[in-house]
Design an enzyme around this catalytic site. Structure first.
Site, PDB file in Angstrom:
ATOM      1  N   ASP A  56       0.869  -1.185   0.000  1.00  0.00           N
ATOM      2  CA  ASP A  56       0.000   0.000   0.000  1.00  0.00           C
ATOM      3  C   ASP A  56       0.903   1.230   0.000  1.00  0.00           C
ATOM      4  O   ASP A  56       2.104   1.134   0.263  1.00  0.00           O
ATOM      5  CB  ASP A  56      -0.908  -0.005   1.247  1.00  0.00           C
ATOM      6  CG  ASP A  56      -1.825   1.217   1.303  1.00  0.00           C
ATOM      7  OD1 ASP A  56      -2.346   1.629   0.252  1.00  0.00           O
ATOM      8  OD2 ASP A  56      -2.014   1.777   2.401  1.00  0.00           O
ATOM      9  N   SER A  57       0.301   2.390  -0.240  1.00  0.00           N
ATOM     10  CA  SER A  57       1.052   3.638  -0.150  1.00  0.00           C
ATOM     11  C   SER A  57       1.560   3.867   1.276  1.00  0.00           C
ATOM     12  O   SER A  57       2.479   4.641   1.488  1.00  0.00           O
ATOM     13  CB  SER A  57       0.148   4.806  -0.528  1.00  0.00           C
ATOM     14  OG  SER A  57      -0.929   4.888   0.394  1.00  0.00           O
TER      15      SER A  57
ATOM     16  N   GLY B  26      -2.841   9.444  -3.295  1.00  0.00           N
ATOM     17  CA  GLY B  26      -4.109   9.981  -3.785  1.00  0.00           C
ATOM     18  C   GLY B  26      -4.030  11.285  -4.551  1.00  0.00           C
ATOM     19  O   GLY B  26      -4.905  11.600  -5.349  1.00  0.00           O
TER      20      GLY B  26
ATOM     21  N   CYS C 247      -4.625  -1.314  -2.001  1.00  0.00           N
ATOM     22  CA  CYS C 247      -4.770   0.128  -2.168  1.00  0.00           C
ATOM     23  C   CYS C 247      -5.636   0.384  -3.400  1.00  0.00           C
ATOM     24  O   CYS C 247      -5.298  -0.066  -4.502  1.00  0.00           O
ATOM     25  CB  CYS C 247      -3.381   0.739  -2.354  1.00  0.00           C
ATOM     26  SG  CYS C 247      -3.398   2.511  -2.681  1.00  0.00           S
TER      27      CYS C 247
ATOM     28  N   CYS D 152     -11.071   3.578   0.377  1.00  0.00           N
ATOM     29  CA  CYS D 152      -9.625   3.709   0.579  1.00  0.00           C
ATOM     30  C   CYS D 152      -9.289   2.831   1.764  1.00  0.00           C
ATOM     31  O   CYS D 152     -10.014   2.850   2.777  1.00  0.00           O
ATOM     32  CB  CYS D 152      -9.273   5.171   0.865  1.00  0.00           C
ATOM     33  SG  CYS D 152      -7.602   5.431   1.495  1.00  0.00           S
TER      34      CYS D 152
HETATM   35  N1  DGL Z   1      -4.797   3.384   0.928  1.00  0.00           N
HETATM   36  C1  DGL Z   1      -4.975   3.919  -0.351  1.00  0.00           C
HETATM   37  C2  DGL Z   1      -6.253   3.546  -1.042  1.00  0.00           C
HETATM   38  O1  DGL Z   1      -6.817   2.516  -0.770  1.00  0.00           O
HETATM   39  C3  DGL Z   1      -4.443   5.240  -0.762  1.00  0.00           C
HETATM   40  C4  DGL Z   1      -4.109   6.284   0.173  1.00  0.00           C
HETATM   41  C5  DGL Z   1      -3.211   7.332  -0.420  1.00  0.00           C
HETATM   42  O2  DGL Z   1      -2.027   7.092  -0.421  1.00  0.00           O
HETATM   43  O3  DGL Z   1      -3.714   8.374  -0.879  1.00  0.00           O
HETATM   44  O4  DGL Z   1      -6.719   4.254  -1.892  1.00  0.00           O
END
Ligand code: DGL
Length: 262
Positions: A12-13, A45, A75, A185
């Site tokens: 994930d990020s 994002g 993500c 998210c």
């Molecule tokens: N956790 C991520 C998602 O499901 C992204 C969050 C991000 O880095 O903006 O979209």
């Protein structure tokens, strides 16, 4: 090592994908898991699709070098931007995720659903296709939640700032009449209790962590990749879960432990 007993990579990020990792660990307790939080580059994002894809390729390369047998892109934003390129590049099962528009549309009684997600997810072609396929019979109200991922990355789940952002983003969905809200998210399940508090108990909140874990299990079964360690492992021995982060925050370890729960 047999291919069945190699670890599963989850990326994930940042720390958000830990909400998916929990479902995977609960459903597949005998699988070794390697989690990568690309926190130095979070949030994804507000980045371009090309920037996100570049980061995803670097993280996936790292996990492939650890010899993972499958990769979960935990993500929504990264899936929308990079899943095609990841699948075209790496020859292992790659499971992505998308906001739960389909189950939300099926569950809604008012015929109005809300989607909380990153701006990157909401403006992606994948999300447009999702609405085209599953959002036709309902009104879909979307809301990009700028700044919320950063709060969760800092481990601030219940602070005044986090609550104020959630109130700011959830209120327009209620005003429009949404009775079902998609947490689009993987960071947001960690503030589900705050969101529920703001929107009230009569509103249904839906996320896709459990569905992703089931999809992973199906794919491993189909490809004969489920771990065989279940038979060999003594009952007191658990599978290994490794966390890797490039975060420079001093409290990165505490935040991870807090979200993972031990
Ligand atoms: N956790 C991520 C998602 O499901 C992204 C969050 C991000 O880095 O903006 O979209």
């Amino acid at each position: 090592m047999s291919k069945q007993n190699k670890p599963i990579g989850v990326m994930d990020s940042g720390v958000g994908g830990i909400s998916v990792l929990k479902h995977i660990h609960a459903l597949l307790p005998h699988e070794d898991l390697m989690y990568v939080a690309d926190s130095l580059y979070a949030p994804y994002g507000n980045k371009t699709a090309a920037e996100i894809t570049n980061r995803c390729m670097i993280v996936a390369d790292y996990l492939i070098a650890q010899d993972v047998k499958a990769l979960v892109v935990a993500c929504n934003t990264a899936t929308a931007a990079a899943i095609d390129e990841l699948r075209a590049t790496f020859d292992i099962p790659i499971i992505g995720m998308e906001p739960a528009v389909k189950p939300a549309a099926a569950a809604s009684k008012s015929g109005i659903i809300g989607v909380l997600a990153t701006v990157g997810t909401l403006k992606s072609a994948q999300f447009a296709a999702l609405l085209e396929n599953y959002g036709r019979d309902v009104k879909v109200v979307t809301q990009g939640c700028v700044g919320l991922v950063e709060c969760i990355e800092r481990g601030e789940l219940d602070t005044a700032e986090t609550k104020a952002l959630i109130r700011q983003y959830a209120t327009p969905l209620l005003v429009e009449g949404a009775d079902t809200i998609v947490l689009g998210c993987t960071h947001y399940p960690f503030v589900k209790h705050v969101i529920q508090n703001v929107v009230g108990d009569q509103i249904t909140l839906i996320d896709t962590g459990a569905a992703v874990a089931k999809q992973l299990k199906r794919q491993l079964e189909e490809k004969g990749l489920l771990s065989t360690s279940q038979q060999k492992m003594p009952s007191n021995q658990k599978s290994k879960v490794h966390f890797w982060t490039n975060s420079e925050a001093e409290n990165a370890e505490q935040v991870t432990a807090k979200l993972w729960g031990n």
